[in-house]
Design a protein around this motif. Structure first.
Motif, short mmCIF file in Angstrom:
data_model
loop_
_atom_site.label_atom_id
_atom_site.label_comp_id
_atom_site.label_asym_id
_atom_site.label_seq_id
_atom_site.Cartn_x
_atom_site.Cartn_y
_atom_site.Cartn_z
N ARG A 1 46.43 43.65 38.85
CA ARG A 1 45.56 43.77 40.03
C ARG A 1 44.09 43.51 39.68
N GLU A 2 43.64 44.11 38.58
CA GLU A 2 42.26 43.90 38.15
C GLU A 2 42.02 42.44 37.79
N ALA A 3 42.97 41.86 37.06
CA ALA A 3 42.84 40.45 36.68
C ALA A 3 42.83 39.56 37.92
N GLY A 4 43.68 39.87 38.88
CA GLY A 4 43.75 39.09 40.11
C GLY A 4 42.43 39.06 40.86
N ARG A 5 41.76 40.22 40.94
CA ARG A 5 40.47 40.28 41.63
C ARG A 5 39.43 39.39 40.95
N LYS A 6 39.38 39.48 39.63
CA LYS A 6 38.39 38.70 38.89
C LYS A 6 38.72 37.20 38.93
N ASP B 1 35.83 27.01 35.70
CA ASP B 1 37.25 26.88 35.35
C ASP B 1 37.56 27.69 34.09
N GLN B 2 36.70 27.55 33.07
CA GLN B 2 36.93 28.31 31.85
C GLN B 2 36.73 29.81 32.06
N SER B 3 35.81 30.18 32.96
CA SER B 3 35.64 31.59 33.28
C SER B 3 36.90 32.15 33.94
N PHE B 4 37.56 31.34 34.76
CA PHE B 4 38.82 31.73 35.39
C PHE B 4 39.85 32.08 34.31
N HIS B 5 39.99 31.20 33.34
CA HIS B 5 40.97 31.42 32.27
C HIS B 5 40.55 32.56 31.34
N SER B 6 39.23 32.75 31.18
CA SER B 6 38.74 33.80 30.30
C SER B 6 39.01 35.20 30.82
N VAL B 7 39.29 35.32 32.12
CA VAL B 7 39.56 36.63 32.71
C VAL B 7 40.68 37.35 31.97
N LEU B 8 41.70 36.62 31.57
CA LEU B 8 42.83 37.23 30.87
C LEU B 8 42.36 38.03 29.67
N PHE B 9 41.43 37.47 28.92
CA PHE B 9 40.97 38.09 27.68
C PHE B 9 39.93 39.17 27.95
N LEU B 10 39.13 38.99 28.99
CA LEU B 10 38.16 40.01 29.35
C LEU B 10 38.85 41.29 29.82
N VAL B 11 39.87 41.12 30.66
CA VAL B 11 40.56 42.28 31.21
C VAL B 11 41.38 42.99 30.14
N LEU B 12 41.98 42.25 29.24
CA LEU B 12 42.76 42.88 28.17
C LEU B 12 41.87 43.74 27.28
N GLY B 13 40.64 43.29 27.06
CA GLY B 13 39.71 44.07 26.24
C GLY B 13 40.01 44.06 24.76
N ASN B 14 40.81 43.10 24.32
CA ASN B 14 41.13 42.98 22.89
C ASN B 14 40.10 42.06 22.24
N SER B 15 39.21 42.63 21.44
CA SER B 15 38.11 41.85 20.88
C SER B 15 38.59 40.76 19.92
N VAL B 16 39.70 40.99 19.24
CA VAL B 16 40.21 39.98 18.31
C VAL B 16 40.75 38.77 19.08
N LEU B 17 41.55 39.04 20.13
CA LEU B 17 42.05 37.95 20.95
C LEU B 17 40.90 37.18 21.61
N HIS C 1 45.39 26.48 40.01
CA HIS C 1 44.87 27.83 39.78
C HIS C 1 45.36 28.80 40.85
N GLY C 2 45.48 28.30 42.07
CA GLY C 2 45.97 29.15 43.15
C GLY C 2 47.37 29.66 42.89
N ARG C 3 48.21 28.80 42.31
CA ARG C 3 49.58 29.23 42.00
C ARG C 3 49.59 30.28 40.88
N ILE C 4 48.73 30.10 39.89
CA ILE C 4 48.61 31.09 38.82
C ILE C 4 48.14 32.42 39.39
N LEU C 5 47.10 32.35 40.21
CA LEU C 5 46.51 33.56 40.80
C LEU C 5 47.52 34.31 41.66
N ALA C 6 48.26 33.60 42.51
CA ALA C 6 49.22 34.25 43.39
C ALA C 6 50.29 35.00 42.59
N ALA C 7 50.76 34.35 41.53
CA ALA C 7 51.80 34.98 40.71
C ALA C 7 51.26 36.21 39.98
#
Length: 224
Positions: free
Chosen positions: A105-110, A132-148, A179-185
């Motif tokens: 849910r948090e990732a979806g909002r961002k 576009d890259q910020s869209f993909h970067s959300v995965l790593f920001l939300v996870l909060g894993n500094s190594v990843l 991106h819309g298909r990724i976001l919806a899923a």
């Protein structure tokens, strides 16, 4: 004016300016830069330019054969495949980890916010690709894993550069739809659908780039 800045800050500013020129294709792959011309263009002495060029060459963006032969790194199919191989592994596993830990849910909002920023920046290719890259970067920001995130940052700038090469005005709608298909899923927590949508998007982009590499190599001339 920048002349009051400390020497290291001045060189850092020149570094950022030249790097943006590379990523935005102002200085395209294979382009020849000259230290003197860069200094004149940026309105400063050659010393901070030389330091910035040295730093960019250490990072692999520039190839320095002599003071008068500074070349923007050419793009090759082998480099492209390596970048996309790393990107697929990182994004696929980050996505699956995110969906398994209840952060969809948090990732979806961002991601929705970044998709909106992409749509609003359609008039500027560089702004669109950066969003576009910020869209993909959300995965790593939300996870909060500094190594990843550190691994992701290593390929993210490469993808801005490659994304600029892959894009044209005709692909805006396609990218937004993918991106819309990724976001919806992601919003619906559908792990398999999200994974398939992500990989389909990356594979389409990679295929476009592989087809364009020969054209890029032949069409970009040398600068002075």
């Amino acid at each position: 004016m920048v002349y009051h800045l400390r020497k290291d800050n001045l060189a850092s500013g020149v570094y950022e300016r030249i790097k943006k020129g590379i990523l935005s294709l102002e200085y395209p792959p294979g382009y020849i830069l000259q230290e003197r011309n860069l200094a004149e263009e940026l309105g400063m002495s050659r010393t901070p330019v030389r330091e910035a060029v040295h730093r960019l060459s250490q990072e692999g963006w520039l190839r320095v054969n002599s003071r008068k032969n500074i070349q923007v790194r050419p793009v090759s199919s082998s480099d492209l495949r390596e970048v996309f191989q790393a990107r697929k592994i990182l994004e696929r596993d980050a996505l699956e980890l995110l969906l398994a830990t209840g952060l969809a849910r948090e990732a979806g909002r961002k991601m929705a916010a970044m998709a909106g920023a992409m749509n609003e920046s359609r008039g500027s290719l560089f702004s669109f690709i950066t969003a576009d890259q910020s869209f993909h970067s959300v995965l790593f920001l939300v996870l909060g894993n500094s190594v990843l995130r550190k691994f992701w940052n290593a390929v993210s700038e490469e993808m801005i550069w490659l994304g600029m090469l892959a894009m044209n005005e005709k692909r805006y709608d396609d990218v937004l739809a993918e991106h819309g298909r990724i976001l919806a899923a992601v919003e619906e927590g559908r792990k398999r659908a999200a994974r398939e949508a992500l990989l389909e998007h990356l594979e389409k982009t990679e295929d476009i780039l592989l087809r364009k590499i020969d054209d890029v190599s032949s069409s970009y001339g040398r600068g002075s």
